[in-house]
Motif scaffolding. Structure first.
Motif, PDB file in Angstrom:
ATOM      1  N   GLY A 207     -42.280   1.821  17.083  1.00  0.00           N
ATOM      2  CA  GLY A 207     -41.162   1.414  16.253  1.00  0.00           C
ATOM      3  C   GLY A 207     -40.603   2.508  15.374  1.00  0.00           C
TER       4      GLY A 207
ATOM      5  N   GLU B 299     -35.700  -3.097  18.757  1.00  0.00           N
ATOM      6  CA  GLU B 299     -36.979  -2.697  18.189  1.00  0.00           C
ATOM      7  C   GLU B 299     -37.685  -1.644  19.020  1.00  0.00           C
TER       8      GLU B 299
ATOM      9  N   THR C 248     -38.976   2.346  19.914  1.00  0.00           N
ATOM     10  CA  THR C 248     -39.372   3.597  19.289  1.00  0.00           C
ATOM     11  C   THR C 248     -38.323   4.606  19.704  1.00  0.00           C
TER      12      THR C 248
ATOM     13  N   ALA D 208     -42.796  -2.715  12.149  1.00  0.00           N
ATOM     14  CA  ALA D 208     -43.382  -3.845  12.847  1.00  0.00           C
ATOM     15  C   ALA D 208     -44.747  -4.185  12.255  1.00  0.00           C
TER      16      ALA D 208
END
Ligand SMILES: Nc1ncnc2c1ncn2[C@@H]1O[C@H](COP(=O)(O)OP(=O)(O)O)[C@@H](O)[C@H]1O
Ligand SMILES: [Mg+2]
Lengths: 844, 249
Positions: free
Chosen positions: B40, B200, B202, B249
């Motif tokens: 994330g 959401e 990375t 998260a």
């Protein structure tokens, strides 16, 4: 990736560059067309033979033999005939014929049949349309072919003379069902009854005649039993039945189509090489896209699928067009070979090879495209960062893995085409020769191409400023990336090589026939001579005869024993064993020209004692030693001859002496003579006339006619081969065009830049012309050198003659190919010169 | 699926070297790089041109082979994976946005977006998702256009949608705005950040532009192939104006 997406991408890429791929498709089409045309014709011909098998031999089964036959053998055949159905005998020979309107006799084929039963199958069409038994009712009427009527200036109602007897021409043969079974003799043909043939006196012991026993069989009989019964009755007999078609003709067709299809295969190979090249340059241009697809998760196989599909489509398109054109080639074939296969029956269009021709096209395309396709594996996804990240360490680690696909590809191409060649030629040996020769020429051309590129680069680098600018640019163009000069050279060179090789071989064969052929012995040949001394006297007394008549006599004997041991107990090669019943014995007074005594001593000229001299081959085959006593039987008379001499036959000996006995020793036996005499050309017709007048059964052939006939045949064959080899050149030209079209964009830019820098149109076209000319000239040069080498090898191996290097062919090939290359190059760069520089550069 | 943040990173890089040896030349492009990216996180990789950013990104995605060291991507060690397995992994785990768009020229915008889904055998309703993404990047009416019919900004928006279509856990971008003028660049960047937030993912963003990097949670600065600085957003002196606070998260 789904099939639809793959095909979507594949199709859209093809559509984006139609010109480039059109050339490729044409290149394949050319190869497929040649191959499917030739093979298709062969198949069609074969099919026709099989379908009309009974008509083609006019019987259910025929037994053909060429030797003398005895009355016992004839009655044995008649007995077999009544046992299995019916039998009739057909005798065919060659004779001289004369007519009232034409004083010079002509050589004709004579065929004797039983007009009541012949033919069992098929119909003999005659004008007037009357039953054959009416037309040939007596022993003094014949029917003849239109060709005979034309050449001998006779028509029905006139008479012709055969063997000194008059025959009434009762009708014209329009079609003869078993014409092909009669071999490829003269087209002037005479059909007569057996009684008629007997009246001519043409057939005597030792005469060259073919006997065909035609059988019409009751249904359900055992063919094999009949065949073996026939085989037992003759020492050498050729049997064919309705199940086989016409084996002799079939084989002739087969070997012709085999040879021609290998020639066509070259066109196909050159064509598919074109596809591979186009695919290669296409993939180079798609490198970015491939890298992107890999970067977002595409596996190598998924990407390959796209380009495999493209290749497949190109192959199929080429195949379809090729098969279409092939149909036209096939149709033009009967016309091309009508002299070789005189009176060719109508061969229907046959679809059976269509699919195979197409598959071959696709297979060849795929094979050649394999290496570029496999190289997709090596496209590094890191290319998305717009540079090649492959570093030395990574490369050394993947070294052999990276090279492996290349090697596999090469091996597959080699193996694949080897198999195709073997399949087409139905012979491992032939396939090996073909692939070996092709590989050698490809390698030679490849090396020359690499050297040329190196040399051009060297020249431009070292001489840079001293070269005129057009040359500098023209040279540089050759090694520009993506120009594929190497492949263009190879493709064009192969085409030139094959076309020129056939031309050189054709000339060699003809020259050989003229210089070393029978011409040395004389220019008028005599066959079937019985009375050697009277004919010699007659001829030598004619005006214009400038030499003695040279006659060689021979007879056919049975070999009975050696030193008292029956021949059946001797250990002999199969071939010699088969011939024991018909051993050919030649007679000679003194040691003949062209043979060298090896052991023993030759007999004195007037020797009448039976004695024997043999060639070193015969000595080896029969295991003979000087002093061995060999027993022969000729026409019922037996005699024993001691071996007194062995000899070695020179390569160019005019007569194939094998077993020789003194001429006088065979006096009283039926000896047939043949030979030649020198006559001034203007006097030949008169001498021919005189011989025909006094010895009507002697066949006379004029050297000029023979040479004409040979030349016609050779020319015909060469025409067909060149026609097909021309397809290879065409494929090469197409490849050149496609390579030029492939660099079109770069060329347009370059032209624009040159123009802005002040280059005139003619300067720019000079640059291009130099590039095309060099490519063409070098391809022509290498092709011509290879052609000379191959001609020399073939001439040395198969024709047994030496050929000198043909320098003029080099020049012609270079200039011709350069012109061709210019034509192709300029066609492909149409409009490039007309681009306005500003538009091009603004579009950057 | 939801691994606790900061324990094991979704990307783990350990003593990574990339050396190019072309004797006699030896170029050390990356020297001993070690870092970890938690799930994330929005990581910016910064550095001057030629400092090795693209090389690093390429290695992270398995586009190229490392000289030594280890890269673990979402628990999979990719350093010794074979080419095809890497491709599969990329298809499932990584979305890509390049500086020069890199759309497949023979596919329309929509087809380009669908391509990764097809390649990786995406389970969900790819068509719906492609439509949805097209709408989110504002190109619904351009769905059937080919790349050459689109402007640079539009192409990059298609590339954005393509990167997100398979819902990859990781998004890698290399100078995504590098080829665009500032207005278009800003638009693409806004979309990127917005999509990243919504999906959401990375996010690894490679840039030489300090201003762009300021949007990230963390900035890794490369210099001559080494990590020069590794700073978190909290510790940075001047806080960039984020469109919305980043939620871990
Ligand atoms: N294949 C290669 N051979 C030699 N040097 C290379 C190669 N690929 C990249 N480099 C060098 O590595 C360095 C880093 O490149 P790159 O990762 O593209 O930097 P950045 O993306 O930060 O601009 C540059 O100096 C570049 O010249
Ligand atoms: Mg970079």
């Amino acid at each position: 990736m789904s099939f639809t997406t793959a095909s979507k991408i594949a199709w859209r890429e093809l559509r984006a560059a139609p010109a480039k791929f059109l050339f490729v498709v044409l290149a394949v089409a050319v190869g497929v067309a040649a191959l499917s045309g030739v093979k298709g014709f062969g198949y069609a011909f074969r099919g026709m033979l099989l379908r009309n098998a009974k008509q083609l031999i006019a019987a259910d089964l025929q037994a053909q033999t060429w030797g003398n036959i005895s009355p016992e053998q004839i009655s044995r055949m008649q007995q077999l005939g009544s046992q299995y159905g019916e039998m009739t005998r057909v005798t065919e020979t060659i004779s001289m014929a004369g007519s009232g309107k034409l004083r010079v006799p002509q050589m004709v084929s004579v065929k004797a049949i039983d007009p009541i039963v012949y033919p069992y199958y098929g119909t003999l069409k005659i004008n007037p349309d009357k039953p054959l038994c009416d037309l040939l009712r007596n022993d003094s009427s014949v029917v003849v072919t239109p060709e005979l009527e034309l050449r001998m200036k006779v028509s029905p109602g006139d008479t012709i003379r055969l063997g000194g007897k008059e025959f009434l021409v009762a009708g014209t043969i329009l079609s003869e069902p078993d014409r092909l079974a009669s071999g490829f003799g003269p087209g002037m043909r005479v059909l007569m009854s057996r009684a008629g043939l007997d009246r001519t006196g043409l057939i005597q012991f030792g005469s060259r005649a073919a006997q065909r026993f035609l059988f019409k069989l009751r249904p359900g009989i055992n063919l094999d039993a009949l065949k073996s019964a026939i085989k037992h009755s003759f020492h050498r007999v050729f049997i064919s039945d309705y199940r086989e078609g016409s084996p002799v003709v079939g084989r002739a067709v087969d070997s012709t189509t085999t040879f021609l299809s290998l020639v066509s295969l070259i066109a196909l190979i050159v064509g598919s090489l074109g596809v591979a090249m186009a695919m290669y340059s296409h993939l180079q241009q798609r490198m970015d896209t491939i890298a992107v697809m890999k970067a977002i998760g595409a596996r190598a196989n998924q990407v390959m699928q796209i380009y495999l599909l493209q290749t497949l489509w190109l192959g199929i398109a080429g195949g379809v067009i090729g098969v279409g054109v092939g149909a036209a080639v096939q149709r033009s074939f009967p016309w091309l070979i009508h002299r070789i296969f005189a009176l060719l029956p109508i061969v229907p269009w046959d679809w059976s090879f269509t699919l195979q021709g197409m598959s071959l096209g696709i297979l060849a395309t795929l094979l050649f495209t394999l290496p570029p396709l496999l190289s997709i594996r090596n496209v590094r996804p890191s290319l998305v960062f717009r540079r090649n990240m492959s570093d030395a360490s990574a490369e050394s680690r993947k070294h052999w893995q990276d090279k492996l696909p290349g090697w596999i590809g090469a091996a597959l191409i080699f193996g694949g085409f080897y198999c195709i060649a073997v399949w087409l030629s139905r012979s491992w040996l032939m396939g090996s020769y073909f692939i070996g020769g092709l590989a050698a020429s490809l390698i030679a051309l490849g090396i020359v191409a690499a050297m040329l590129l190196f040399f051009m680069r060297f020249l431009v680098r070292t001489w840079n400023r001293r070269l005129p600018p057009s040359f500098r640019h023209g040279f540089a163009n050759i090694y520009r990336p993506g120009n594929q000069a190497r492949s263009v050279l190879v493709a064009l060179g192969v085409g030139v090589m094959f076309t020129l090789t056939t031309y050189l071989l054709q000339r060699t064969v003809l020259r050989q026939v003229v210089s070393e052929g029978p011409g040395r012995e004389g220019n008028l040949f005599l066959l079937d001579v019985r009375d050697a001394s009277s004919i010699s006297r007659l001829i030598e007394s004619q005006p214009g005869v400038t030499s003695k008549v040279q006659l060689v006599g021979y007879t056919v004997s049975r070999m009975l024993s050696k030193n008292g041991v029956p021949v059946s107990q001797l250990r002999l090669s199969r071939e010699r064993r088969n011939d024991l019943q018909a051993v050919r014995i030649t007679t000679a007074k003194s040691l003949p020209d062209g043979i060298n005594l090896a052991n023993g001593a030759w007999w004195p000229p007037n020797c009448a004692q039976p004695q024997l001299a043999v060639s070193d081959e015969a000595q080896r085959d029969y295991h003979l030693h000087l002093g061995d006593r060999v027993e022969f039987q000729v026409a019922g008379r037996a005699f024993t001859a001691p071996l007194v001499a062995t000899f070695h036959r020179e390569q160019r000996a005019p007569v194939r002496y094998d077993l020789v006995v003194p001429q006088k020793a065979l006096e009283g036996l039926p000896i047939t003579y043949y030979g030649a005499v020198h006559v001034k050309p203007a006097d030949i017709p008169r001498v021919e006339e005189a011989v025909f007048e006094n010895f009507p059964t002697v066949t006379v052939m004029n050297l000029a006619d023979v040479l004409n006939r040979i030349q016609e045949a050779v020319d015909q064959v060469a025409l067909v081969v060149r026609f097909l080899a021309g397809f290879a050149i065409l494929a090469g030209v197409i490849i050149l065009s496609s390579s030029v079209a492939g660099t079109r964009y770069r060329r347009i830019r370059e032209v624009a830049i040159l123009k802005t820098l002040g280059a005139t149109k003619s300067r720019i076209s000079g640059i291009f012309s130099i590039e095309f000319s060099i490519l063409g000239a070098i391809a022509g040069l290498v092709g011509a050198i290879l052609a000379n080498v191959f001609t020399r090898i073939v001439a040395d191996r198969f024709i047994d003659t030496n050929v000198d290097f043909d320098w003029p062919s080099l020049v012609v090939a270079m200039v011709g190919t350069a012109l061709l290359a210019n034509l192709a190059g300029w066609l492909a760069s149409a409009h490039i010169l007309d681009q306005r520089p500003l538009e091009v550069l603004r579009a950057e | 699926m939801q691994a606790p943040a900061f324990q094991t990173g979704v990307i783990e890089v350990n003593q990574l070297w990339k050396v190019i040896e072309n004797p006699p030349n030896r170029v050390e492009i990356l020297r001993n790089i070690t870092f970890s990216v938690p799930r994330g996180q929005f990581l910016a990789i910064m550095g001057a041109s030629g400092s090795g950013k693209s090389t690093l990104l390429g290695l992270l995605a398995g586009l190229d082979t490392v000289t030594s060291g280890r890269i673990v991507l979402d628990k999979t060690d990719i350093t010794n994976l074979r080419e095809d397995n890497l491709a599969r992994l990329r298809g499932r785990k990584i979305g890509f946005v390049f500086q020069s768009y890199q759309l497949v020229p023979t596919l329309t915008a929509e087809e380009n977006i669908l391509l990764p889904a097809e390649l990786s055998g995406y389970q969900g309703d790819a068509r719906r998702r492609a439509k949805d993404l097209l709408e989110r990047v504002g190109l619904t009416n351009r769905a059937h256009h080919y790349p050459i019919q689109l402007s640079g900004g539009e192409q990059q928006r298609v590339a954005l949608a393509r990167a997100f279509v398979t819902q990859p856990p990781i998004l890698m971008t290399d100078e995504p705005t590098g080829n665009l003028d500032s207005a278009n660049g800003q638009h693409v960047l806004d979309l990127l950040l917005q999509l990243n937030r919504e999906e959401e993912t990375t996010l690894i963003l490679v840039t030489h532009d300090r201003q762009l990097a300021e949007y990230a949670d963390r900035i890794l600065t490369l210099h001559d192939g080494r990590i020069l600085r590794d700073e978190m957003a909290e510790r940075r002196v001047s806080e960039p104006e984020l469109p919305e606070p980043q939620v871990e998260a």
